[in-house]
Motif scaffolding. Structure first.
Motif, PDB file in Angstrom:
ATOM      1  N   SER A   1      56.105  49.842  51.572  1.00  0.00           N
ATOM      2  CA  SER A   1      56.316  50.520  52.852  1.00  0.00           C
ATOM      3  C   SER A   1      55.112  51.368  53.229  1.00  0.00           C
TER       4      SER A   1
ATOM      5  N   LEU B   1      52.725  45.534  62.751  1.00  0.00           N
ATOM      6  CA  LEU B   1      53.920  46.355  62.560  1.00  0.00           C
ATOM      7  C   LEU B   1      54.270  47.043  63.873  1.00  0.00           C
TER       8      LEU B   1
ATOM      9  N   GLU C   1      58.892  50.475  66.214  1.00  0.00           N
ATOM     10  CA  GLU C   1      60.271  50.569  65.741  1.00  0.00           C
ATOM     11  C   GLU C   1      60.347  50.306  64.244  1.00  0.00           C
ATOM     12  N   GLN C   2      59.629  49.300  63.791  1.00  0.00           N
ATOM     13  CA  GLN C   2      59.604  49.003  62.357  1.00  0.00           C
ATOM     14  C   GLN C   2      58.972  50.152  61.575  1.00  0.00           C
TER      15      GLN C   2
ATOM     16  N   ASP D   1      61.417  53.041  61.254  1.00  0.00           N
ATOM     17  CA  ASP D   1      62.452  52.742  60.257  1.00  0.00           C
ATOM     18  C   ASP D   1      61.926  52.982  58.851  1.00  0.00           C
TER      19      ASP D   1
END
Length: 945
Positions: free
Chosen positions: A127, A137, A140-141, A144
């Motif tokens: 991550s 990317l 929104e991703q 998260d």
């Protein structure tokens, strides 16, 4: 009989431990070793973490130390034992190796977090990798990932080995992390992955711990100046005495390269670097002082303020003194925390007052136990970890935004790139090892608005296929800008403040050098520009591939190695070791091999078969393999043309395998010594004898052909050994002096050389200026045959050029000495300047006609004789860094290196270090030439065993 009485009187002033007496003699049964660290009456007994409950099954480090943690200097092996114990007892910690030091000590780091986070550590790493390279990317991703990913903290302690309290604090911090049962600890472990390097410099720490122990007494000593707190060379540097806090840019040290790997694998958002400063001071923490490098994150100053606010509250509660922003500026980007910040982390520095493992008396009368100094580091570390945990989401959001701005093309200059050619592969390796994306052009291309490393500006330039490119638009774009840009400029506000300070005589506020860049330091031809119509493929994954060294048969007439090979001197050192007879060419020659011809430049090496042993081919192959070079077997000694010499004539000088001595010890500047030592020993593979400065006058110098005097208190060395050094040089020795040692050579009552310090010949500067003009004219001779045979039309002499400082508006003092003293106020902290070489002098073989030179200090050398390398004219001088007009006029046209005969020997003087921080390849080559070529070319040494 009076001495024992005086000693007894002196020591009874602090009767803290019972002394042996007639009534209580020392016997084997009651003998106690000297207690190290805090002694009775000067303890700090407060708990590091008041009221925190810990798991009794996980002991703290006191079992390993035999006394409370922080009450004395823990040795590296004890730190390792404690962390090994905790890793075996706790499911919160894993222990990892990332390399070994030069002395063979393990380099370790630990990962400490909750057991649940350990289970998903690979997912956490993945991550963070996505946030640090958000190409592809979505926002929104990214959000998260930010919401569910712990932050990562890098906690680095005591990179300067004699700044010991940091590593001792690491023991206390780590113990709470692995054993703490309180809600605060458990919550922190859920939110943060702590990567902790408890002992960044084991070799330096072991050295200072030994020195402190050797000088320890039974009575407490509170004096900040006492030798009980260490002596030369102390423990700041690693084995080769490198300051590793300034090695993050070039990665000369194995410790640094290992830390690169760890930080790229576990990319932190907080990067802590724990240090010490003068023991009479309190505690410095960030925010940093101005100036600030523009490549650093725009939100860095904000976050440093947030962390400092919480840190200050914690210190307020303890009643301890602290401050921020008074020094430790953010301009030089090669420090530990700067490297972290260029990767998007919040770089934080601690500077705790240094106790050297024992109580210390401050000027106020306050006595600070060592454990209290350790406590300060503990509180600072814990405060920063808590602040990171509390601000995890916001910190990760800024971390992601920083990296997105470097890949989305929104930054100014985002289309620009750095171009270079890298014959050695060293720069490519250094960049790739730091996570930088490097590409090779598959075809010829054109770039616009091109600037070269030597200052030439072109509207456009064509580059061939194979040129290496580093675009600024990439995840490591901040580091690319910070480490490769040629000439970043300090802001006007800081410049005005600096100028006012210097004119008042208050000295510079700048903490380190003002110029650097890896391209010039590593000696590659490089440019900045904007490429046009170029499609990049995949980035390179390693440096230049190393071609296998061919097996040489014994049938070759000779072997040749080009002077342009960056490892040529390493080959020479190995050849000397193997007993190979090597010649140096004084001009270009052509060698024939396998039906083809190759031109070898001036300064190339020639090895003739008939002058060596029958197994010459095997010896050459071994030396080539050890040095990573490719000598060429030649089939004939006859030149294929009339423009080059045959290989058996007088254009080839037989070199002499020298024994090299390097002065070390008290009075020597440790880091400068280390840079010289490491270059000769590790880079070149030449054997070096370290000579103690205190015994120089008793040393039989006849055993050596080369003597190197590093920067330091060289006048004291000449006081002890001046006559013997002079006699040794006259007898054929090569004396090499660097920096302040050069000043000592030229200021002796009867100097061995004609070179002088500029300040000592102010009335004769016209003579030196004339010599410089003639030397420059000799580089490009124009022959007027008409004037030669028929006579010149006009014999009137040309007017002398104006040698005043360009753009200077200062009023000139009528007294030259006062004027020079005023100008010396403005000499640079560290700048990159242009140098010109004498391309017929043996010292400059393997070097281009012009090169970048590092300069710092106030001493300037002038010489009316032949100067192998001199600084450029005033208008062309500055390549990078802060160079005031007053300094420009003092340095322009002066000598960077001089070489003069003295009897059968020679003296070589460097105005400043040619091996600064171990990364200046081209100027290092000149030092290597001086040491390895000098005895055979510039001197006639007596040949001893």
């Amino acid at each position: 009989m009076r001495l024992p009485i005086l000693a007894s009187f002196a020591f009874t002033t602090l009767p803290l431990i019972a002394a042996p007496t007639q009534d209580h003699p020392v016997t084997p049964e009651n003998f106690e070793p000297i207690q190290l660290g805090d002694k009775e009456g000067h303890e700090h007994v407060a708990s590091f973490f008041e009221g925190v409950t810990v798991d009794p099954a996980i002991p703290d480090g006191s079992e390993v130390l035999g006394q409370s943690v922080g009450s004395r200097i823990a040795r590296p092996r004890e730190i390792l034992s404690a962390f090994s114990m905790w890793a075996s007892l706790s499911d919160r910690m894993t222990l990892h190796d990332y390399g070994k030091t030069h002395e063979g000590r393990r380099l370790i780091y630990t990962v400490i977090t909750s057991p649940a986070n350990h289970e998903r550590l690979e997912s956490i790493r993945s991550s963070i990798d996505l946030l640090s390279d958000p190409r592809g990317l979505s926002e929104e991703q990214a959000q998260d990932l930010i919401e569910r990913t712990p932050a990562i903290a890098w906690m680095g302690y005591s990179i300067h080995g004699d700044e010991t309290s940091g590593s001792d604090a690491a023991l206390a911090v780590a113990h709470r992390l692995v054993a703490g049962q309180d809600e605060g600890t458990l919550a922190l472990l859920d939110s943060v992955v702590v990567v902790l390097d408890p002992c960044m410099n084991p070799d330096g720490r072991a050295r200072i711990a030994s020195l402190v122990q050797q000088a320890a007494g039974r009575r407490v000593n509170l004096d900040s100046q006492a030798m009980q707190r260490g002596r030369w060379p102390f423990g700041r540097g690693n084995h080769y005495l490198f300051d590793m806090n300034r090695d993050w840019m070039a990665g000369v040290c194995p410790e640094t390269r290992g830390r690169w790997r760890v930080n790229l694998a576990l990319r932190p958002q907080l990067f802590v670097d724990a240090h010490e400063m003068s023991g009479l001071d309190t505690f410095l923490m960030y925010p940093q002082a101005a100036p600030r490098h523009p490549a650093l994150p725009s939100r860095l100053l904000h976050w440093q303020g947030v962390f400092a606010d919480a840190h200050g509250e914690a210190f307020d509660a303890m009643g301890w003194g602290y401050y921020t922003r008074e020094w430790a500026d953010a301009w030089y980007p090669g420090y530990s925390d700067s490297w972290g910040s260029l990767g998007g982390a919040i770089g934080m520095l601690y500077e705790q007052g240094r106790n050297a493992g024992q109580p210390l008396l401050r000027e106020s009368g306050e006595v600070v136990p060592y454990r209290e100094a350790v406590h300060g580091q503990v509180i600072a570390s814990w405060s920063n970890l808590e602040t990171l945990a509390q601000n995890r989401v916001a910190v990760l959001e800024d971390y992601h935004a920083f990296h997105r701005s470097h890949v989305d093309g929104s930054r100014s200059g985002s289309k620009r790139a750095f171009f270079y050619h890298d014959p050695s592969g060293n720069l490519t390796r250094v960049l790739i090892d730091q996570g930088v994306e490097v590409f090779a052009a598959a075809e010829e291309f054109e770039a616009q608005e091109v600037t070269s490393h030597l200052g030439a500006a072109l509207p456009a330039r064509t580059f061939p296929a194979g040129t290496l490119l580093v675009p600024v638009t990439q995840p490591r774009g901040a580091l690319v800008r910070a480490y490769l840009e040629f000439d970043p400029r300090i802001d006007s506000k800081t410049l005005l403040d600096e100028r006012e300070r210097l004119e008042r005589g208050d000295g510079s506020r700048l903490y380190d050098v003002t110029a650097w860049d890896l391209g010039r330091q590593m000696g590659v031809n490089c440019w900045w520009g904007t490429p046009e119509g170029l499609t990049l493929g995949d980035p390179l994954v390693g440096g230049r591939p190393v071609s296998p060294v061919p097996a040489f048969s014994g049938g070759a007439y000779a072997y040749a190695l080009s002077a342009d090979d960056p490892r040529a001197l390493a080959f020479l050192a190995r050849a000397f070791e193997a007993g190979i007879q090597v010649h140096l060419s004084d001009e270009e020659f052509v060698g024939r091999s396998a039906g083809t011809s190759r031109v070898f430049p001036r300064g190339s090496f020639l090895i003739r078969r008939h002058e060596n042993q029958s197994d010459l081919g095997q010896r050459v192959a071994l030396a080539a393999a050890q040095s990573g070079t490719r000598p060429l077997p030649l089939s004939s000694g006859r030149s294929p043309d009339l423009d080059h010499p045959d290989l058996g004539g007088q254009h080839f000088t037989l070199l002499y395998a020298p024994r090299v001595a390097l002065v070390a010890g008290e009075g020597v500047q440790t880091s400068d010594l280390g840079h010289i030592w490491q270059y000769l020993d590790e880079v070149l593979g030449a054997s070096v004898t370290l000579i103690d400065s205190a015994s120089l006058g008793r040393t039989d110098l006849r055993e050596y052909q080369v003597l190197i005097l590093p920067p330091g208190n060289a006048n004291s060395w000449f006081d002890r050994a001046g006559n013997s050094i002079d006699a040794w040089v006259r007898g054929g020795g090569t004396l090499i002096a660097i920096g302040s040692a050069s000043s000592a050579v030229v200021t002796q009552k009867e100097p061995m050389v004609s070179a002088r310090r500029r300040r000592d010949v102010l009335e004769e500067l016209d003579r030196y200026a004339l010599a410089t003009r003639r030397a420059r004219a000799a580089r490009e001779v124009e022959l007027d045959t008409g004037a030669l045979w028929e006579g010149p039309e006009d014999l009137a002499p040309k007017e002398l050029e104006d040698s005043g400082p360009e753009g200077s508006s200062e009023s000139v003092d009528s007294d030259p000495s006062r004027q020079d003293a005023w100008q010396r106020r403005f000499m640079p902290q560290g700048v990159v300047l242009k140098g010109e070489i004498d391309d017929h002098h043996w010292l400059t073989v393997g070097c281009p006609a012009e090169l970048a030179l590092f300069f710092a200090g106030s001493s300037v050398l002038v010489d009316a004789g032949r100067v192998p390398v001199r600084f450029a004219t005033s208008s062309a001088l500055r390549l990078g860094g802060l160079l005031w007009p007053e300094a420009r006029v003092r340095i322009a046209d002066s000598a960077w290196v001089t070489q003069e005969s003295h009897g059968n020997g020679q003296v070589i003087l460097f105005a400043t270090s040619p091996v600064f921080r171990g990364s200046w390849a081209q100027t290092s080559r000149i030092l290597g030439n001086a040491a390895l070529l000098g005895p055979g070319v510039g001197a006639s040494p007596v040949r001893r065993r």
